[in-house]
Enzyme design. Sequence first.
Site, PDB file in Angstrom:
ATOM      1  N   LYS A  54       3.707  71.688 -33.654  1.00  0.00           N
ATOM      2  CA  LYS A  54       3.778  71.529 -32.188  1.00  0.00           C
ATOM      3  C   LYS A  54       5.223  71.677 -31.718  1.00  0.00           C
ATOM      4  CE  LYS A  54      -0.368  68.734 -32.076  1.00  0.00           C
ATOM      5  NZ  LYS A  54      -1.002  67.410 -32.136  1.00  0.00           N
ATOM      6  N   GLN A  98       0.852  61.476 -31.440  1.00  0.00           N
ATOM      7  CA  GLN A  98       0.055  62.022 -32.541  1.00  0.00           C
ATOM      8  C   GLN A  98      -0.891  60.953 -33.090  1.00  0.00           C
ATOM      9  OE1 GLN A  98       0.096  65.329 -33.576  1.00  0.00           O
ATOM     10  NE2 GLN A  98      -1.676  64.692 -34.772  1.00  0.00           N
ATOM     11  N   ASP A 121      -2.597  65.998 -23.594  1.00  0.00           N
ATOM     12  CA  ASP A 121      -3.712  66.057 -24.543  1.00  0.00           C
ATOM     13  C   ASP A 121      -5.057  65.941 -23.810  1.00  0.00           C
ATOM     14  OD1 ASP A 121      -3.413  66.588 -27.222  1.00  0.00           O
ATOM     15  OD2 ASP A 121      -2.806  64.544 -27.765  1.00  0.00           O
TER      16      ASP A 121
END
Length: 301
Positions: A54, A98, A121
Amino acid sequence: MSASIIDGSAVSKTILAEIKAEVAELGAKKGVIPGLVTILVGANPASISYVTLKIKTALDVGFKEVQENLPADISEADLLATVDRFNKDPSIHGILVQLPLPKHIDEKKVIYAIDPDKDVDGFHPVNIGRLLLGGDEVRFPPCTPAGIRELIVRSGVKTDGAEVVVVGRSNIVGKPIANMMLQKGYGANSTVTIVHTGTKDLASHCRRADILIVAAGVPGLVKPEWIKPGSCVIDVGVNRVGEKISEKTGKTIAILRGDVDFDAAKEIAGSITPVPGGVGPMTITMLMKNTLASCKAHLKG
Ligand code: NAP
């Protein structure tokens, strides 16, 4: 006839190039750089490899990237304080925590603490609600479903009036992609069925699908005889079924299989995603797309 292969890596490259060009233009015209923070707690090897990818992708497209690597024993309160710091930081437009988090931390609490306007997200309940409302309300579609839809649309598959069957009802794939495909509008307007372990006759539903989206996490669950000839098959499943030595690097790597029997299915379907190289590369790409969208939305105020 063999199906056309939907190449997620190629589509992903095209979208990243589009994002990179927009980022450069945004910088030149408005002097603004999209900012993404990646918050990693502990040293789970899989999480490290996802976050590393990422970060690399964010830097490649020209974002400001902030890495917040925190110890595995960080308290929940300190993690929440970190999230809050980035909620208030105007140079950050996207916050990525994460997952999974260590067991002593309530994941839900952390996700709910992210400012919904920086939740790239798309897991915050406010953004799930916005997704359900559809249209202009949608801010951040969750990345994997957004990638699936993008693959379908960019492959020229007709969604308007199509029978879409989604295998799986998880909050991160099945439910959101089903919702996206049923919305009224371009690249959607489909008739959607969701099937799961409580479904009586999985095969009969799959056989009706013009677009079959499979996200079950069961290798080879979908048999070739369940596939409607000429249909579009999107295999989201990523299942480790063994290990092999990489010809390129000489290192041991996982053998990955999807939820669909690819070799047989590609002789029946009209188009199909491979595993790996189908949906997989799209998830991080859509994270970048959401971060850019967030930056632009913050500019508008
Ligand atoms: P999940 O949370 O485990 O959900 C799986 C869903 O599939 C559940 O709704 C389950 O039904 C259903 N299911 C499982 N076995 C079934 C069966 N035999 N018949 C019918 N339905 C069945 O999984 P997920 O997070 O959605 O992920 C699914 C797969 O996609 C995994 O392989 C995962 O690794 C992969 N994935 C890939 C990406 C990517 O490529 N970027 C991203 C996310 C996930 P119940 O609800 O009834 O239990």
